[in-house]
Design an enzyme around this catalytic site. Structure first.
Site, PDB file in Angstrom:
ATOM      1  N   ARG A   1       9.562  -5.825 -30.544  1.00 30.16           N
ATOM      2  CA  ARG A   1       8.426  -6.487 -29.907  1.00 30.16           C
ATOM      3  C   ARG A   1       7.180  -6.263 -30.752  1.00 30.16           C
ATOM      4  O   ARG A   1       6.953  -5.161 -31.271  1.00 30.16           O
ATOM      5  CB  ARG A   1       8.207  -5.951 -28.487  1.00 30.16           C
ATOM      6  CG  ARG A   1       9.307  -6.323 -27.491  1.00 30.16           C
ATOM      7  CD  ARG A   1       9.328  -7.813 -27.189  1.00 30.16           C
ATOM      8  NE  ARG A   1      10.318  -8.188 -26.170  1.00 30.16           N
ATOM      9  CZ  ARG A   1      11.558  -8.580 -26.427  1.00 30.16           C
ATOM     10  NH1 ARG A   1      11.987  -8.629 -27.688  1.00 30.16           N
ATOM     11  NH2 ARG A   1      12.377  -8.928 -25.452  1.00 30.16           N
TER      12      ARG A   1
ATOM     13  N   GLU B   1       2.363 -14.387 -29.213  1.00 31.17           N
ATOM     14  CA  GLU B   1       3.322 -15.423 -29.575  1.00 31.17           C
ATOM     15  C   GLU B   1       3.044 -16.703 -28.800  1.00 31.17           C
ATOM     16  O   GLU B   1       2.663 -16.631 -27.628  1.00 31.17           O
ATOM     17  CB  GLU B   1       4.758 -14.943 -29.309  1.00 31.17           C
ATOM     18  CG  GLU B   1       5.155 -13.764 -30.190  1.00 31.17           C
ATOM     19  CD  GLU B   1       6.623 -13.372 -30.043  1.00 31.17           C
ATOM     20  OE1 GLU B   1       7.376 -14.052 -29.294  1.00 31.17           O
ATOM     21  OE2 GLU B   1       7.042 -12.389 -30.690  1.00 31.17           O
TER      22      GLU B   1
ATOM     23  N   HIS C   1      10.600 -15.389 -34.002  1.00 30.93           N
ATOM     24  CA  HIS C   1      11.330 -14.809 -32.865  1.00 30.93           C
ATOM     25  C   HIS C   1      12.690 -15.507 -32.688  1.00 30.93           C
ATOM     26  O   HIS C   1      13.015 -16.028 -31.619  1.00 30.93           O
ATOM     27  CB  HIS C   1      10.515 -14.919 -31.576  1.00 30.93           C
ATOM     28  CG  HIS C   1      10.876 -13.868 -30.562  1.00 30.93           C
ATOM     29  ND1 HIS C   1       9.989 -13.349 -29.662  1.00 30.93           N
ATOM     30  CD2 HIS C   1      12.055 -13.227 -30.310  1.00 30.93           C
ATOM     31  CE1 HIS C   1      10.576 -12.456 -28.895  1.00 30.93           C
ATOM     32  NE2 HIS C   1      11.846 -12.357 -29.277  1.00 30.93           N
TER      33      HIS C   1
END
Length: 320
Positions: A234, A263, A282
């Site tokens: 993360r 994000e 991601h």
């Protein structure tokens, strides 16, 4: 027979949708914004969420029929577990679904960094053949691999590193894994020891209050100038500004990340302006195989709705 109603925050592999459609009607969220979700969840028996959006206490309070929340993946920080447990709502996930895909992504990025593959590809497209004499890479073989977080993904990274590249494996974790220590000769160490002794560092920690901002300027200063660090966990686990400074000033050799503090990351993100940083959006778990396995969260969702105990529970909810 009346079918269950399940809200999907995002689309998923057809394998999972077929399983759901046998017993349920599938609905898709029109937005990740809470006001919109609250309107759409009122009649739902179940929810399946991926990386985007949240399942908050307020949303659960707006869904009187809700019995189960399925996490398409592993991390559940976007689900209020305390509220779910209090309200008798099961939370389930797919803990074994993406280990290999994410671990392979680590080594893809590690090889790109150490072999200068991105820079070499750009140079070749520009007609600069002579860079073959300038871009001198490094081997992963025999180097020291440090793993921060030795859960399923971290252990997969360790196994590939040791068995595939003959790497020495160090790990930092609250738990000791003696069987894996014997299997791949891994050594449990402090955070400072792992950072200072490793040539390649893999971040695989869960997002918890105690891991947020764990890696700051001090931690980067402990690393070797020749070392690389890669974050597939993360974004908030490291301080991006401190990382930027360490990379810009050449205090570490390079870094890569699949995750970001905010994000989606924008194209003008400071880290993306650096030659010694490689980013991906991601997508480490986005292989056909992993997406298929993650979609099987549908099995536990249906199991709960049929009054059965799930195979992969994240919580133990109170009886309704």
């Amino acid at each position: 027979m009346k079918k269950f109603k399940i809200l999907l925050y995002e689309d998923m592999h057809d394998v999972g949708k077929v399983l759901l459609s046998e017993k349920a009607e599938i609905f898709f969220a029109t937005s990740f914004e809470e006001p919109s979700l609250i309107k759409e969840v009122k009649e739902m028996d179940g929810i399946i969420i991926r990386a985007n959006g949240k399942v908050s206490r307020k949303l659960m309070e707006s869904a009187p029929k809700l019995k189960v929340i399925g996490r398409h993946g592993v991390g559940v920080e976007n689900i209020d577990l305390e509220a779910a447990t209090e309200k008798g709502i099961w939370v389930v996930n797919t803990p074994d679904a993406n280990d290999i895909s994410v671990a392979e992504h680590f080594f893809g990025l590690a090889l790109m960094l150490s072999k200068m593959l991105k820079k070499a590809d750009i140079a070749l497209r520009e007609g600069r053949w002579e860079v073959r004499y300038q871009y001198i890479g490094k081997e992963l073989h025999g180097k020291t691999l440090g793993i921060l977080g030795f859960g399923r993904i971290g252990r997969s990274v360790g196994r590939i590193g040791h068995k595939g590249f003959d790497m020495k494996v160090l790990y930092y974790d609250a738990i000791r894994y003696e069987e894996v220590e014997k299997e791949i000769k891994a050594l449990k160490m402090s955070l400072e020891e792992v950072l200072s002794q490793s040539d390649y560092i893999s971040i695989n920690l869960p997002m918890l209050p105690e891991t947020k901002g764990l890696l700051k300027a001090r931690e980067f200063s402990l690393m070797k100038p020749s070392s690389y660090i890669i974050n597939l966990a993360r974004g908030p686990i490291w301080d991006e500004k401190a990382l930027y400074s360490a990379l810009k000033e050449g205090r570490i050799a390079g870094a890569a990340s699949d995750v970001y503090e905010v994000e989606p990351a924008t194209k003008d993100h400071p880290l993306l302006q650096l030659e010694n940083f490689i980013g991906t959006p991601h997508m480490a778990a986005h292989t056909d195989e992993a997406l298929r396995r993650m979609s099987l969260v549908a099995e536990d969702v249906i199991r709960v709705l049929e009054g059965k105990v799930p195979v992969h529970p994240v919580n133990r909810p109170r009886s309704r």
